[in-house]
Enzyme design. Structure first.
Site, PDB file in Angstrom:
ATOM      1  N   SER A  34      51.857  47.246   8.442  1.00  0.00           N
ATOM      2  CA  SER A  34      51.905  45.841   8.800  1.00  0.00           C
ATOM      3  C   SER A  34      50.526  45.459   9.301  1.00  0.00           C
ATOM      4  O   SER A  34      49.990  46.125  10.180  1.00  0.00           O
ATOM      5  CB  SER A  34      52.964  45.617   9.875  1.00  0.00           C
ATOM      6  OG  SER A  34      53.053  44.239  10.144  1.00  0.00           O
ATOM      7  N   GLU A  35      49.944  44.388   8.735  1.00  0.00           N
ATOM      8  CA  GLU A  35      48.532  44.112   9.037  1.00  0.00           C
ATOM      9  C   GLU A  35      48.292  43.741  10.495  1.00  0.00           C
ATOM     10  O   GLU A  35      47.157  43.737  10.947  1.00  0.00           O
ATOM     11  CB  GLU A  35      47.943  43.058   8.086  1.00  0.00           C
ATOM     12  CG  GLU A  35      48.589  41.699   8.109  1.00  0.00           C
ATOM     13  CD  GLU A  35      49.623  41.541   7.000  1.00  0.00           C
ATOM     14  OE1 GLU A  35      50.342  42.516   6.719  1.00  0.00           O
ATOM     15  OE2 GLU A  35      49.714  40.434   6.438  1.00  0.00           O
ATOM     16  N   ILE A  36      49.345  43.465  11.245  1.00  0.00           N
ATOM     17  CA  ILE A  36      49.165  43.234  12.680  1.00  0.00           C
ATOM     18  C   ILE A  36      48.608  44.489  13.361  1.00  0.00           C
ATOM     19  O   ILE A  36      47.987  44.400  14.414  1.00  0.00           O
ATOM     20  CB  ILE A  36      50.493  42.788  13.341  1.00  0.00           C
ATOM     21  CG1 ILE A  36      50.273  42.285  14.767  1.00  0.00           C
ATOM     22  CG2 ILE A  36      51.527  43.904  13.323  1.00  0.00           C
ATOM     23  CD1 ILE A  36      51.483  41.635  15.390  1.00  0.00           C
ATOM     24  N   ASN A  72      52.232  47.482   1.728  1.00  0.00           N
ATOM     25  CA  ASN A  72      52.170  46.297   2.577  1.00  0.00           C
ATOM     26  C   ASN A  72      52.975  45.181   1.918  1.00  0.00           C
ATOM     27  O   ASN A  72      52.783  44.889   0.740  1.00  0.00           O
ATOM     28  CB  ASN A  72      50.716  45.841   2.789  1.00  0.00           C
ATOM     29  CG  ASN A  72      50.647  44.641   3.734  1.00  0.00           C
ATOM     30  OD1 ASN A  72      51.115  43.557   3.423  1.00  0.00           O
ATOM     31  ND2 ASN A  72      50.049  44.850   4.897  1.00  0.00           N
ATOM     32  N   SER A 108      42.925  47.760  10.785  1.00  0.00           N
ATOM     33  CA  SER A 108      44.006  47.403   9.873  1.00  0.00           C
ATOM     34  C   SER A 108      43.459  46.828   8.563  1.00  0.00           C
ATOM     35  O   SER A 108      43.883  47.212   7.460  1.00  0.00           O
ATOM     36  CB  SER A 108      44.919  46.383  10.555  1.00  0.00           C
ATOM     37  OG  SER A 108      45.985  46.040   9.713  1.00  0.00           O
TER      38      SER A 108
END
Lengths: 246, 225
Positions: free
Chosen positions: B50-52, B28, B92
């Protein structure tokens, strides 16, 4: 049950002053812009916008309008300010936060996600390792000093955790790619983000959908949010927007 | 005050940091220099999270490839790689806190020699002591390896690798390595160890722009790209 409303105006008509509304979206993606515009038109005041990761930076025009109309009392978010401090100094929202006219309560993003999740799952609070070693473990992080209430911590197996509480909201505005009359929803790509979890956190969840289909037309195995969480569905046009937070 | 030393450009800091990423890693990347690391992993079997809410995030999208429903956590349009998966935000952050990320790279305002860092609020610039936490604290909580990539000094030439942190903390005791335009520093129980320097600079040069007292590695070398 048919949950379809004929317009966004009708779907938000009974939202009262002082309501807390969950606003999903991760910067520009998955923000319920059309519902926000209906809220601006309606002029509801004293609102608390419970966000996740800067949806109002992604919907900057709507934010500025809400600030100008003095509709916002408080924003809860993990990323509510422009990255550039120089730009922030010019921003009406940040100016209102600095002047303590609007409260900004800040949490780590994963903690916020979990606050909405447990709210929808009947759990009142939870312990998380996130924020240990920072001010987040000490008190609620907000620009309003009087509201910096202390937080509890507890040690499990020699490691410290912070107690965080569920965040149930009066309403949740949801943006979905597709929905049926029962309120079953499907999201598209990274526009999913906070939408499913906020749909469970709202006492009344209102979903704007780009595509309304008859019940039975969504592949049942592909439903992301089951209709049980959704009280109102309204079809909206697919809106093009600028993909930026600068 | 101008910078005392000229070192690597930002892209090259990212290149050096990318060397620490190995085949099979789930990675990340934070906003800023860390995002540039994605330009240097071609050819490696690496999965960017991707933390989205996606894994197998592809390169930046341009022109006709731009899809407004497909952005990374820095709000940039991106593309899909084969094997991509989308998931919602609590999933996530579950995988982030749960320790499923092998490498986390973040930017920072200040790091000290004990592996503490500050990056989420800049009271001096903002005029208030709150800022954007974003996903930073969750990423630190779940990090197996936490790398900081940043310029060695602030825009005024002041040290960012400091003895005492003065900005609000993001985390304590979690940073493993620091990659800057001038040096590579490893955080060890004994303190910060200077491992690599920008070609032509001496350990004394690096110490002169560093707040924390550096330990000089016996095998100190020049940064190789």
């Amino acid at each position: 049950m048919d949950k379809v409303y004929s317009s966004v105006e009708e779907a938000v008509a009974n939202i009262e002053d002082g309501a807390t509304i969950a606003i999903p979206g991760f910067f520009a993606a998955g923000v319920p812009r059309v519902l926000l515009q209906a809220l601006i038109k309606k002029g509801t005041k004293n609102l608390t916008l419970a966000c996740g990761c800067g949806p109002m930076l992604g919907a900057a025009e709507e934010l500025t309008q809400l600030v100008k109309n003095k509709q916002i009392k408080k924003v809860i978010d993990s990323y509510g300010l422009y990255r550039s401090a120089t730009k922030g100094l010019q921003d009406p929202f940040e100016q209102a936060v600095r002047a303590s006219e609007i409260e900004l309560e800040v949490y780590p993003m994963g903690t916020l996600a979990e606050k909405y999740r447990v709210a929808g799952a009947g759990i009142p609070a939870f312990y998380t390792p996130t924020g240990v070693g920072s001010v987040v473990e000490e008190h609620i992080v907000t620009n309003i000093i009087a509201n910096r209430k202390p937080k509890e911590t507890r040690v499990f197996d020699g490691k410290k955790y912070v107690l965080e509480y569920a965040l149930k909201t009066d309403y949740a505005f949801i943006h979905a790619y597709m929905g049926d009359r029962e309120g079953n929803l499907v999201y598209r790509k990274t526009a999913r983000n906070f939408n499913p979890v906020m749909a469970t956190a709202g006492k009344i969840t209102i979903a704007e959908v780009e595509k309304l289909v008859e019940s039975g037309k969504i592949e049942p195995d592909c439903v992301h949010t089951a209709g049980v969480y959704v009280q109102r569905v309204v079809e909206v046009p697919r809106v093009s927007f600028a993909i930026t937070i600068d | 005050m101008p910078q005392k030393f000229q070192g690597l450009p930002r892209e090259m800091i990212a290149l050096r940091a990318s060397r620490e990423i190995k085949d099979g890693d789930y990675v990340n990347l934070g906003i800023g220099i860390p995002t540039l690391v994605s330009n240097w992993i071609e050819g490696k079997d690496v999965t960017l999270q991707s933390e989205i809410g996606m894994t197998k995030t592809g390169p930046l999208a341009f022109d006709d490839d731009v899809d407004q429903d497909l952005i990374n956590a820095s709000c940039q349009p991106v593309t899909e790689l084969p094997g991509i998966a989308y998931f919602d935000i609590f999933d996530s952050f579950g995988m982030i806190r749960g320790g499923y990320m092998d490498v986390i790279m973040m930017g920072a305002l200040q790091v000290n020699g004990r592996g503490d860092y500050a990056g989420w609020a800049n009271p001096a610039a903002r005029g208030m002591d709150i800022g954007n936490i974003g996903g930073s604290m969750d990423l630190c909580a779940g990090a197996t390896k936490l790398f900081i990539t940043m310029m060695h000094t602030d825009p005024d030439g002041g040290p960012k690798v400091v003895n005492e942190i003065t900005f609000p903390y993001t985390t304590k005791g979690k940073v493993n390595m620091i990659f800057t335009d001038l040096a590579v520093i490893e955080i060890t129980p004994e303190g910060p160890v200077l491992k690599e320097v920008f070609p032509g600079l001496t350990p004394e040069d690096i110490q002169s722009v560093t707040g924390a007292k550096l330990i000089i590695a016996p095998d100190l070398k020049e940064i190789e790209l």
